[in-house]
Design a protein around this motif. Sequence first.
Motif, PDB file in Angstrom:
ATOM      1  N   ALA A   1       0.829  -1.215   0.000  1.00 42.11           N
ATOM      2  CA  ALA A   1       0.000   0.000   0.000  1.00 42.11           C
ATOM      3  C   ALA A   1       0.861   1.262   0.000  1.00 42.11           C
ATOM      4  O   ALA A   1       0.480   2.280  -0.582  1.00 42.11           O
ATOM      5  N   THR A   2       2.006   1.218   0.646  1.00 41.13           N
ATOM      6  CA  THR A   2       2.833   2.426   0.787  1.00 41.13           C
ATOM      7  C   THR A   2       3.986   2.476  -0.211  1.00 41.13           C
ATOM      8  O   THR A   2       4.632   3.511  -0.354  1.00 41.13           O
ATOM      9  N   GLY A   3       4.266   1.356  -0.836  1.00 38.79           N
ATOM     10  CA  GLY A   3       5.394   1.306  -1.759  1.00 38.79           C
ATOM     11  C   GLY A   3       6.734   1.226  -1.047  1.00 38.79           C
ATOM     12  O   GLY A   3       7.792   1.380  -1.663  1.00 38.79           O
ATOM     13  N   GLU A   4       6.681   0.969   0.251  1.00 37.23           N
ATOM     14  CA  GLU A   4       7.928   0.872   1.029  1.00 37.23           C
ATOM     15  C   GLU A   4       8.446  -0.560   1.008  1.00 37.23           C
ATOM     16  O   GLU A   4       7.660  -1.507   0.987  1.00 37.23           O
ATOM     17  N   PRO A   5       9.762  -0.740   1.058  1.00 34.42           N
ATOM     18  CA  PRO A   5      10.282  -2.104   1.091  1.00 34.42           C
ATOM     19  C   PRO A   5      10.041  -2.780   2.442  1.00 34.42           C
ATOM     20  O   PRO A   5      10.005  -2.108   3.471  1.00 34.42           O
ATOM     21  N   LEU A   6       9.874  -4.081   2.383  1.00 31.67           N
ATOM     22  CA  LEU A   6       9.715  -4.880   3.603  1.00 31.67           C
ATOM     23  C   LEU A   6      11.046  -5.588   3.848  1.00 31.67           C
ATOM     24  O   LEU A   6      11.481  -6.401   3.033  1.00 31.67           O
ATOM     25  N   VAL A   7      11.686  -5.235   4.945  1.00 31.57           N
ATOM     26  CA  VAL A   7      13.075  -5.648   5.168  1.00 31.57           C
ATOM     27  C   VAL A   7      13.194  -6.537   6.403  1.00 31.57           C
ATOM     28  O   VAL A   7      12.727  -6.163   7.491  1.00 31.57           O
TER      29      VAL A   7
END
Length: 328
Positions: free
Chosen positions: A32-38
């Motif tokens: 949804a946010t376009g942030e990477p999941l790390v």
Amino acid sequence: MAGIFVYAETKEGEFRKATGEILSRCRGVADATGEPLVAVVVGPAPEDAPRRLAPFGADLVLHVEGPGLEVYTSQGYAWAVTSCLAGRQPAALFFGNTPLARDLAPRVAERMDAALHADCTGLAWEDGRFVFTRPLYGGKLLARAVSRPGHPVLATFRPNSLGVAEVAATSPAYERVQVEVPAGSVASVVKETIRQVAGRVSLQEAEIIVSGGRGVGGPEGFRVIEELADVLGAAVGASRAAVDAGWISYDHQVGQTGKAVSPNLYIACGISGAIQHLAGMSSARCIVAINKDPDAYIFKVADYGIVGDLFQVVPALTAELREMLVRA
Ligand SMILES: Cc1cc2nc3c(=O)[nH]c(=O)nc-3n(C[C@H](O)[C@H](O)[C@H](O)COP(=O)(O)OP(=O)(O)OC[C@H]3O[C@@H](n4cnc5c(N)ncnc54)[C@H](O)[C@@H]3O)c2cc1C
């Protein structure tokens, strides 16, 4: 925001269950946010860490390693995690609520000057904020806490409470981060690691727990509890009364001053249901109580109750289940 980070804790070469639960629950937020999941792994890690974390939707595995990180130390790991995250501006850093994380997360939060929501049982994403569910007053209240946009937030989640979400597998990138813990910054020395509960399922990660209380009457009374646990592939829990009496070791204690657990099934045998015990297990999905006192408080929170002597009920249940499982 520059990423949602999940501390990927390992134990004896395996990632802990909560790692997959948290990663998979955060995948939707990352989309949804376009942030990477790390996923952040510190110290010794499985060689195929990216492959193992792929089914849970991780985009990147950050492996922090270097001298001083061979075994866990509070200060060393807190230093390593914060050094690795410095400059990456994480939106969030989440942990499973394990004994290690209960030690590590507050130190990291303090170093990052960030809020920490401990022992959460729920996670949602609403209007650009993380929403945490956190049991208070021994589970009598469920608090809802929200993150502040633009500020990093830390949280620990009770294993089993989030469950693994169905997500499409990814092909995580792998990045090694070399750090060197400054000499003299670690006050403790780990001389030896001793496994206390050999061969049994970890209490906090167990999907089924069979617990015994004062009603088991003595250390030998735990035999019937263990037999049922063995048939179900369950962990063995205990009330504080049983632990204080010396019938079973403290690492089995469930409750306010023991472990908080969220199994799918919790079978309480000879346990009255004191508020301090409920504090550790009331978030179990299904509670079965076996007690000879029909007025025992545990029946008020139980989904199923059996009024009877545990020394008759539990062996009968064990025999029946054994037969059923063999037939299956
Ligand atoms: C600060 C504080 C922290 C605490 N932390 C914890 C904690 O972390 N965990 C915890 O568990 N407690 C904790 N306690 C203690 C708690 O208040 C209770 O004293 C404790 O949980 C009672 O344990 P119990 O249910 O096994 O024993 P009891 O309350 O004595 O209950 C025993 C039950 O067994 C039943 N019974 C007896 N014989 C049989 C039989 N043959 N078959 C079937 N049923 C039988 C009885 O009917 C009774 O209901 C804490 C207390 C304090 C003050």
